[in-house]
Design an enzyme around this catalytic site. Sequence first.
Site, short mmCIF file in Angstrom:
data_model
loop_
_atom_site.label_atom_id
_atom_site.label_comp_id
_atom_site.label_asym_id
_atom_site.label_seq_id
_atom_site.Cartn_x
_atom_site.Cartn_y
_atom_site.Cartn_z
N GLY A 137 -4.59 11.15 -12.19
CA GLY A 137 -4.54 9.70 -11.98
C GLY A 137 -5.94 9.12 -11.91
O GLY A 137 -6.91 9.81 -11.58
N THR A 170 0.85 -1.19 0.00
CA THR A 170 0.00 0.00 0.00
C THR A 170 0.89 1.24 0.00
O THR A 170 2.11 1.15 -0.08
CB THR A 170 -0.92 0.02 1.23
OG1 THR A 170 -0.16 0.38 2.39
CG2 THR A 170 -1.58 -1.33 1.45
N CYS A 171 0.26 2.39 0.15
CA CYS A 171 1.02 3.64 0.09
C CYS A 171 2.00 3.79 1.24
O CYS A 171 2.98 4.52 1.14
CB CYS A 171 0.07 4.83 0.05
SG CYS A 171 -0.87 5.06 1.58
N ASN A 172 1.77 3.10 2.37
CA ASN A 172 2.65 3.29 3.52
C ASN A 172 3.05 1.99 4.20
O ASN A 172 3.52 2.01 5.34
CB ASN A 172 2.02 4.24 4.54
CG ASN A 172 0.64 3.77 4.97
OD1 ASN A 172 0.50 2.74 5.61
ND2 ASN A 172 -0.38 4.53 4.61
#
Length: 429
Positions: free
Chosen positions: A193, A46-48
């Site tokens: 995006g 995921t993003c983090n």
Amino acid sequence: MSFVVLTANHHDSDISDVEGLAQRGALVKQEILEREGVSGAVVLSTCNRYEVYLEADETAARDVAELLGIDHSISVFSGLDAARHLYEVASGLDSMVVGEREIVGQVRQALASARKEGTTSPLLEQTIQGALRTSREVAVKTDFSRTGRSIVAVALDMAGAVACERDQYEWEETGGPTVPATDWAGIKVLLVGTGAYAGAAVAALRERRADNVRVWSQSGRAKQFAADHGIDYSPSLDLDWPDVIVLCRGTGSPVLTADMVRDAKRTRGPLTLVDLARSKDVESEVKQIEDVTLIDLETVRKHVPAAASGDVENAQNIIAEGLARLDSDLLGRTMDPLVVAVRNAFAAELEKELRQLPASGDIPAEHAIRALQRFAAAVAYHPTVSAQKAAKEGRGEEFHRAAELVFGIDLPEPTEQALTCPRKDQPHA
């Protein structure tokens, strides 16, 4: 074999380190799966956070951690600790924004991808499915999901505070923006995006009553995305029009450079940039440009609001109950080899009888009855012999209790001995 979690996340690593580990993991994924001692693997990226869920022995798990690169902050959990970590991740307790609900969909997608690739295993399936069920229970029984907590929501609230009240806005080290902004009417937003975060951003903007949103993408999917989500399509990356630009491409290279932003600033006023990409869609140098505010994942991490302690405690209690159910279910599955062996033995006896019946045409009833009687006798043969042996050895009551447990029916007690003469192993009086 044990359930093992290898994780690098926002708690101990910079977002850039997590991105580097994810890239490394993609390169060595096949090597991970081919390691001796690894029975299954599911990857959550995921993003983090970057996490690998394994069914593996201790040596194999250690090898995989080294393969990913020990220079990164990789934490390793196994057994109950690993399961607890996964349950907390799926329920949003381990998220950058505690209680966010985006993560459960990402866990579900990670499992679906592993199924498609054939890399999951029974232990991984049972553990991850248990985490997903517990996550739903947390969502129903706590206020997390009702407060709209998410990385996207927090980032947009920070951006809204800038766009609406720029003269009153200032960063706080612990508490986030000084001015919350829930009404985006009149704020011009350009979305860059069309991925999963883009959809979440549109939903969050709609909740904040944003009424002037456009989308642009290099992929060519922006026009269809705009039609699907009821927003406008932008044919170009227009830096003059928007008040806020929300970027969530994450393709590995910045789409907005410092030079591009400086050029745009010659003909426009203040600009707020929200970069939701782990791999950074905006060059960091943009932060130095006057009247440009950059809100990225690191910014969100530093200013994320705290969750209510009561919700956290309730969620932890629900997770503890879910882990207890998982432990009980896994203990039950330890008998699977025995159950399979019994079924195979019964199936072999049945096959013997089927081979004696005609391969085609009608089967006379008396033939079918005799075949079923022989099958029943064959299945009962070994338990019968064992019962008689147990009685001869003075273990009749023990066998009786075991038989009731195995067959799940009430059985008559063993009868009293018909003769009073002693057994051969007993001395005469």
